[in-house]
Design a protein around this motif. Structure first.
Motif, PDB file in Angstrom:
ATOM      1  N   SER A 228       0.846  -1.187   0.000  1.00 42.07           N
ATOM      2  CA  SER A 228       0.000   0.000   0.000  1.00 42.07           C
ATOM      3  C   SER A 228       0.883   1.240   0.000  1.00 42.07           C
ATOM      4  CB  SER A 228      -0.930   0.008   1.221  1.00 42.07           C
ATOM      5  OG  SER A 228      -0.167   0.008   2.426  1.00 42.07           O
ATOM      6  N   GLY A 229       0.240   2.402  -0.109  1.00 42.58           N
ATOM      7  CA  GLY A 229       0.967   3.658  -0.070  1.00 42.58           C
ATOM      8  C   GLY A 229       1.119   4.290  -1.440  1.00 42.58           C
ATOM      9  N   LYS A 230       1.384   5.589  -1.443  1.00 42.70           N
ATOM     10  CA  LYS A 230       1.508   6.333  -2.693  1.00 42.70           C
ATOM     11  C   LYS A 230       2.914   6.305  -3.262  1.00 42.70           C
ATOM     12  CE  LYS A 230      -2.246   9.576  -1.644  1.00 42.70           C
ATOM     13  NZ  LYS A 230      -2.627  11.026  -1.505  1.00 42.70           N
ATOM     14  N   ARG A 231       3.892   5.905  -2.456  1.00 46.05           N
ATOM     15  CA  ARG A 231       5.275   5.911  -2.913  1.00 46.05           C
ATOM     16  C   ARG A 231       5.704   4.515  -3.354  1.00 46.05           C
ATOM     17  NH1 ARG A 231       9.068   9.131   1.159  1.00 46.05           N
ATOM     18  NH2 ARG A 231      10.365   9.008  -0.711  1.00 46.05           N
ATOM     19  N   GLY A 232       6.831   4.458  -4.054  1.00 47.77           N
ATOM     20  CA  GLY A 232       7.387   3.171  -4.451  1.00 47.77           C
ATOM     21  C   GLY A 232       6.972   2.682  -5.815  1.00 47.77           C
ATOM     22  N   TRP A 233       6.232   3.510  -6.572  1.00 41.24           N
ATOM     23  CA  TRP A 233       5.814   3.105  -7.914  1.00 41.24           C
ATOM     24  C   TRP A 233       6.971   3.261  -8.902  1.00 41.24           C
ATOM     25  CZ3 TRP A 233       1.505   0.477  -8.580  1.00 41.24           C
ATOM     26  CH2 TRP A 233       0.444   0.635  -7.683  1.00 41.24           C
ATOM     27  N   ILE A 234       7.123   2.265  -9.768  1.00 41.55           N
ATOM     28  CA  ILE A 234       8.176   2.270 -10.790  1.00 41.55           C
ATOM     29  C   ILE A 234       7.530   2.138 -12.159  1.00 41.55           C
ATOM     30  CG2 ILE A 234      10.205   1.075 -11.697  1.00 41.55           C
ATOM     31  CD1 ILE A 234      10.723   0.041  -8.874  1.00 41.55           C
ATOM     32  N   SER A 235       7.839   3.050 -13.039  1.00 37.74           N
ATOM     33  CA  SER A 235       7.319   2.984 -14.399  1.00 37.74           C
ATOM     34  C   SER A 235       7.976   1.825 -15.141  1.00 37.74           C
ATOM     35  CB  SER A 235       7.594   4.302 -15.133  1.00 37.74           C
ATOM     36  OG  SER A 235       7.139   4.232 -16.463  1.00 37.74           O
ATOM     37  N   SER A 236       7.143   0.923 -15.695  1.00 41.61           N
ATOM     38  CA  SER A 236       7.671  -0.276 -16.336  1.00 41.61           C
ATOM     39  C   SER A 236       7.398  -0.355 -17.829  1.00 41.61           C
ATOM     40  CB  SER A 236       7.099  -1.536 -15.666  1.00 41.61           C
ATOM     41  OG  SER A 236       7.609  -1.678 -14.363  1.00 41.61           O
ATOM     42  N   ALA A 237       6.349   0.301 -18.305  1.00 39.55           N
ATOM     43  CA  ALA A 237       6.030   0.240 -19.735  1.00 39.55           C
ATOM     44  C   ALA A 237       5.045   1.345 -20.079  1.00 39.55           C
ATOM     45  CB  ALA A 237       5.441  -1.119 -20.107  1.00 39.55           C
ATOM     46  N   SER A 238       5.021   1.697 -21.353  1.00 41.99           N
ATOM     47  CA  SER A 238       4.033   2.648 -21.850  1.00 41.99           C
ATOM     48  C   SER A 238       3.659   2.244 -23.266  1.00 41.99           C
ATOM     49  CB  SER A 238       4.571   4.082 -21.812  1.00 41.99           C
ATOM     50  OG  SER A 238       5.747   4.188 -22.579  1.00 41.99           O
ATOM     51  N   ASN A 239       2.491   2.671 -23.694  1.00 41.47           N
ATOM     52  CA  ASN A 239       1.999   2.254 -25.001  1.00 41.47           C
ATOM     53  C   ASN A 239       0.978   3.264 -25.514  1.00 41.47           C
ATOM     54  OD1 ASN A 239       1.547   0.740 -27.264  1.00 41.47           O
ATOM     55  ND2 ASN A 239       1.067  -1.165 -26.185  1.00 41.47           N
ATOM     56  N   THR A 240       0.854   3.319 -26.822  1.00 37.99           N
ATOM     57  CA  THR A 240      -0.216   4.075 -27.464  1.00 37.99           C
ATOM     58  C   THR A 240      -1.154   3.090 -28.144  1.00 37.99           C
ATOM     59  OG1 THR A 240       1.160   6.030 -27.826  1.00 37.99           O
ATOM     60  CG2 THR A 240      -0.786   5.805 -29.195  1.00 37.99           C
ATOM     61  N   VAL A 241      -2.426   3.146 -27.784  1.00 42.02           N
ATOM     62  CA  VAL A 241      -3.436   2.214 -28.295  1.00 42.02           C
ATOM     63  C   VAL A 241      -4.107   2.837 -29.508  1.00 42.02           C
ATOM     64  CG1 VAL A 241      -5.510   0.901 -27.735  1.00 42.02           C
ATOM     65  CG2 VAL A 241      -3.779   1.344 -25.956  1.00 42.02           C
ATOM     66  N   LEU A 242      -4.196   2.077 -30.590  1.00 35.64           N
ATOM     67  CA  LEU A 242      -4.869   2.566 -31.789  1.00 35.64           C
ATOM     68  C   LEU A 242      -6.384   2.439 -31.633  1.00 35.64           C
ATOM     69  CD1 LEU A 242      -2.554   1.052 -34.559  1.00 35.64           C
ATOM     70  CD2 LEU A 242      -2.513   3.355 -33.577  1.00 35.64           C
ATOM     71  N   PRO A 243      -7.144   3.296 -32.282  1.00 36.73           N
ATOM     72  CA  PRO A 243      -8.607   3.255 -32.131  1.00 36.73           C
ATOM     73  C   PRO A 243      -9.223   1.919 -32.529  1.00 36.73           C
ATOM     74  CG  PRO A 243      -7.939   5.302 -33.186  1.00 36.73           C
ATOM     75  CD  PRO A 243      -6.714   4.445 -33.111  1.00 36.73           C
ATOM     76  N   SER A 244      -8.581   1.191 -33.430  1.00 34.49           N
ATOM     77  CA  SER A 244      -9.132  -0.079 -33.919  1.00 34.49           C
ATOM     78  C   SER A 244      -8.789  -1.266 -33.025  1.00 34.49           C
ATOM     79  CB  SER A 244      -8.622  -0.358 -35.342  1.00 34.49           C
ATOM     80  OG  SER A 244      -7.202  -0.406 -35.364  1.00 34.49           O
ATOM     81  N   ASN A 245      -7.921  -1.069 -32.032  1.00 38.92           N
ATOM     82  CA  ASN A 245      -7.487  -2.182 -31.175  1.00 38.92           C
ATOM     83  C   ASN A 245      -8.584  -2.616 -30.214  1.00 38.92           C
ATOM     84  OD1 ASN A 245      -4.075  -0.953 -30.811  1.00 38.92           O
ATOM     85  ND2 ASN A 245      -4.930  -2.344 -32.307  1.00 38.92           N
ATOM     86  N   ASN A 246      -8.845  -3.926 -30.198  1.00 38.69           N
ATOM     87  CA  ASN A 246      -9.753  -4.510 -29.204  1.00 38.69           C
ATOM     88  C   ASN A 246      -9.002  -5.320 -28.156  1.00 38.69           C
ATOM     89  OD1 ASN A 246     -11.847  -4.745 -31.945  1.00 38.69           O
ATOM     90  ND2 ASN A 246     -12.528  -3.718 -30.086  1.00 38.69           N
ATOM     91  N   GLU A 247      -7.734  -5.540 -28.397  1.00 37.44           N
ATOM     92  CA  GLU A 247      -6.893  -6.228 -27.415  1.00 37.44           C
ATOM     93  C   GLU A 247      -5.493  -5.648 -27.479  1.00 37.44           C
ATOM     94  OE1 GLU A 247      -5.213 -10.518 -27.518  1.00 37.44           O
ATOM     95  OE2 GLU A 247      -7.006 -10.646 -26.243  1.00 37.44           O
ATOM     96  N   VAL A 248      -4.922  -5.381 -26.316  1.00 39.90           N
ATOM     97  CA  VAL A 248      -3.575  -4.826 -26.222  1.00 39.90           C
ATOM     98  C   VAL A 248      -2.793  -5.627 -25.196  1.00 39.90           C
ATOM     99  CG1 VAL A 248      -2.199  -2.798 -25.623  1.00 39.90           C
ATOM    100  CG2 VAL A 248      -4.380  -2.505 -26.798  1.00 39.90           C
ATOM    101  N   ILE A 249      -1.596  -6.059 -25.574  1.00 44.00           N
ATOM    102  CA  ILE A 249      -0.713  -6.770 -24.658  1.00 44.00           C
ATOM    103  C   ILE A 249       0.511  -5.905 -24.403  1.00 44.00           C
ATOM    104  CG2 ILE A 249       0.762  -8.791 -24.320  1.00 44.00           C
ATOM    105  CD1 ILE A 249      -1.220 -10.377 -26.000  1.00 44.00           C
ATOM    106  N   ILE A 250       0.787  -5.664 -23.128  1.00 47.10           N
ATOM    107  CA  ILE A 250       1.922  -4.834 -22.725  1.00 47.10           C
ATOM    108  C   ILE A 250       2.906  -5.718 -21.962  1.00 47.10           C
ATOM    109  CG2 ILE A 250       2.664  -2.801 -21.442  1.00 47.10           C
ATOM    110  CD1 ILE A 250      -0.187  -1.720 -21.728  1.00 47.10           C
ATOM    111  N   ASN A 251       4.093  -5.929 -22.525  1.00 42.92           N
ATOM    112  CA  ASN A 251       5.115  -6.748 -21.887  1.00 42.92           C
ATOM    113  C   ASN A 251       5.818  -5.978 -20.779  1.00 42.92           C
ATOM    114  OD1 ASN A 251       4.631  -8.899 -23.619  1.00 42.92           O
ATOM    115  ND2 ASN A 251       6.066  -8.124 -25.140  1.00 42.92           N
ATOM    116  N   LEU A 252       6.039  -6.638 -19.642  1.00 38.95           N
ATOM    117  CA  LEU A 252       6.688  -6.005 -18.495  1.00 38.95           C
ATOM    118  C   LEU A 252       8.031  -6.628 -18.151  1.00 38.95           C
ATOM    119  CD1 LEU A 252       3.684  -5.397 -16.077  1.00 38.95           C
ATOM    120  CD2 LEU A 252       4.637  -3.895 -17.814  1.00 38.95           C
TER     121      LEU A 252
END
Length: 348
Positions: A294-318
Motif C-alpha cells: 500500500s501507499g503512494k510511494r514506491g511506484w516504478i514505471s515499467s512500460a508505456s503504449n499508445t493504443v490505436l482506435p481499432s485495437n480490441n486487445e492490447v498486450i503490454i510486456n513487463l
C-alpha cells in the motif's frame, strides 16, 4: 565579490552552451541514491553510473532530467572497473534516452587544461543543480576538485554527477571526501574506453520473454483503487475483473485515470492484457508496478503504449517484474469528450 562574479560567469557559460549533444542525466534511487546518465544503443536505452550506487539494488527507480521529467526503472547488467556499471532502462524514460553511446567523445586536452568546472546534479524532482568547482589536481585517471564557493559542499548523493568544462562533459564525480571537501572525478576518456566493449557491435540485447497469450496463467487481483467515478453505477471499475468481455468500466478523463490492481502476495508479472470494447477511446497508457502492499510511494514505471482506435486487445510486456501492485494510468482519449472504456484486464 570577484569570486561570486566568477561563479556567475561560469554558470552562464555552462547554461548557454550547446547542451543538446550532451547525455541525459538521471537521478537514481535504489538501496542507495545517486546519479548517472543515459545512452542509446541499437534502439535500446542504457544507463552508466557508479557501481557502488546501483550494485545492491535489484530494482532501480530512475528520473530523467528531460523536459518531461520522465520516469523509468533500471536493472544493472554489468559492472566494470573504476567503479562503473551499465544497466538497462525501461519505461517512459527509455523514450527520452538522449544520445547514442558512439556520440560520446571528449578532447583529452580539454580535460588536462580544465581549471574551473561545473558539477551537474539531478535532484529528486528531475531539476538540475549546478555547483561551480576548481580543479585541484589532474591525473591520468582521476581529477580532484573542490567547490569554488566555501559555503557549498559535495555530498554523498552527488556520486555519478557529470562534470563539465566550458559546457562539455569531461568526467563523472565518483566519490566525495566530505571531511576535506574534495571530490574524485573519473575522466570521461577513461569512462568511455572502459565501458566501450559493452556497446560494441557484438552487443547482445537484453532478452524479452515472449508471452504465450493462450496458455499463460493469469494472476488473480482485486481492483483496489480508482480515481475517477464511472459515468453510471452500472459501469463500475470492478467490471474489469468479472471475466465478461460484454461488460466494461466507463469513465470520463479529468486529467489522468488511474486503476490499481493488488495481489495477495508478491508476484512475477510478465505482462498485462487489456480487452477493449469498440470505441474504447483509450490512447496513451502507462503501467507502473510497486513492491509495496500500500501507499503512494514506491511506484516504478515499467512500460508505456499508445493504443490505436481499432485495437480490441492490447498486450503490454513487463519483462518479468516482481510486484504486489500494478497501476494503469490512462493519459488521453481518442474521443472528444475524453470518454474511455475497459472490458477486461488480465495480469500474467
Amino acid at each position: 565579490m570577484i569570486k561570486q562574479l566568477n561563479s556567475l560567469l561560469l554558470l552562464l557559460l555552462f547554461t548557454f552552451s550547446v547542451l543538446a549533444q550532451n547525455p541525459t542525466q538521471i537521478y537514481i534511487e535504489g538501496d542507495d541514491i545517486g546519479q548517472g546518465f543515459s545512452v542509446k544503443r541499437l534502439n535500446l536505452c542504457y544507463f552508466i553510473a557508479p557501481n557502488h550506487v546501483v550494485a545492491e539494488s535489484v530494482f532501480l527507480t530512475l528520473k530523467g532530467s528531460d523536459n518531461l521529467r520522465s520516469l523509468g526503472d533500471g536493472q544493472t547488467l554489468q559492472p566494470f572497473g573504476y567503479d562503473l556499471a551499465v544497466g538497462h532502462i525501461a519505461g517512459s524514460l527509455s523514450n527520452q534516452c538522449g544520445i547514442e553511446f558512439n556520440a560520446l567523445s571528449v578532447n583529452q586536452t580539454d580535460i588536462d587544461k580544465a581549471k574551473t568546472v561545473v558539477v551537474s546534479t539531478v535532484n529528486a524532482d528531475g531539476l538540475i543543480s549546478r555547483t561551480p568547482a576548481v580543479v585541484q589536481e589532474t591525473g591520468l585517471i582521476y581529477l580532484t576538485i573542490s567547490p569554488q564557493d566555501e559555503k557549498q559542499i559535495f555530498f554523498k548523493g552527488m556520486s555519478g554527477s557529470l562534470v563539465y568544462a566550458q559546457g562539455n562533459p569531461i568526467g563523472m564525480l565518483q566519490s566525495v571526501e566530505s571531511g576535506y571537501g574534495f571530490g574524485k572525478v573519473l575522466r570521461l576518456d577513461r569512462l568511455i574506453e572502459t565501458t566501450a566493449p559493452f556497446f560494441s557491435s557484438s552487443l547482445k540485447q537484453p532478452t524479452v520473454q515472449k508471452i504465450q497469450t493462450e496458455s499463460s496463467q493469469t494472476v488473480e487481483f482485486i481492483v483496489s483503487y480508482w480515481n475517477l467515478p464511472p459515468t453510471s453505477n452500472e459501469l463500475s471499475a470492478q467490471l474489469i475483473s468479472d471475466q465478461d468481455k460484454n461488460t466494461y468500466y466507463e469513465t470520463q478523463l479529468q486529467g489522468t485515470a488511474e486503476l490499481d490492481l493488488s495481489f495477495k502476495a508478491h508476484k512475477d508479472i510478465k505482462g498485462i492484457r487489456l480487452s477493449l470494447p469498440n470505441n474504447s477511446g483509450i490512447k496513451d497508457i502507462e503501467v507502473l508496478v510497486s513492491r509495496k502492499k500500500s501507499g503512494k510511494r514506491g511506484w516504478i514505471s515499467s512500460a508505456s503504449n499508445t493504443v490505436l482506435p481499432s485495437n480490441n486487445e492490447v498486450i503490454i510486456n513487463l519483462q518479468g517484474v516482481k510486484a504486489q501492485r500494478v497501476k494503469l494510468k490512462i493519459y488521453s482519449s481518442w474521443n472528444d469528450k475524453g470518454l474511455i472504456r475497459i472490458s477486461e484486464v488480465q495480469v500474467f
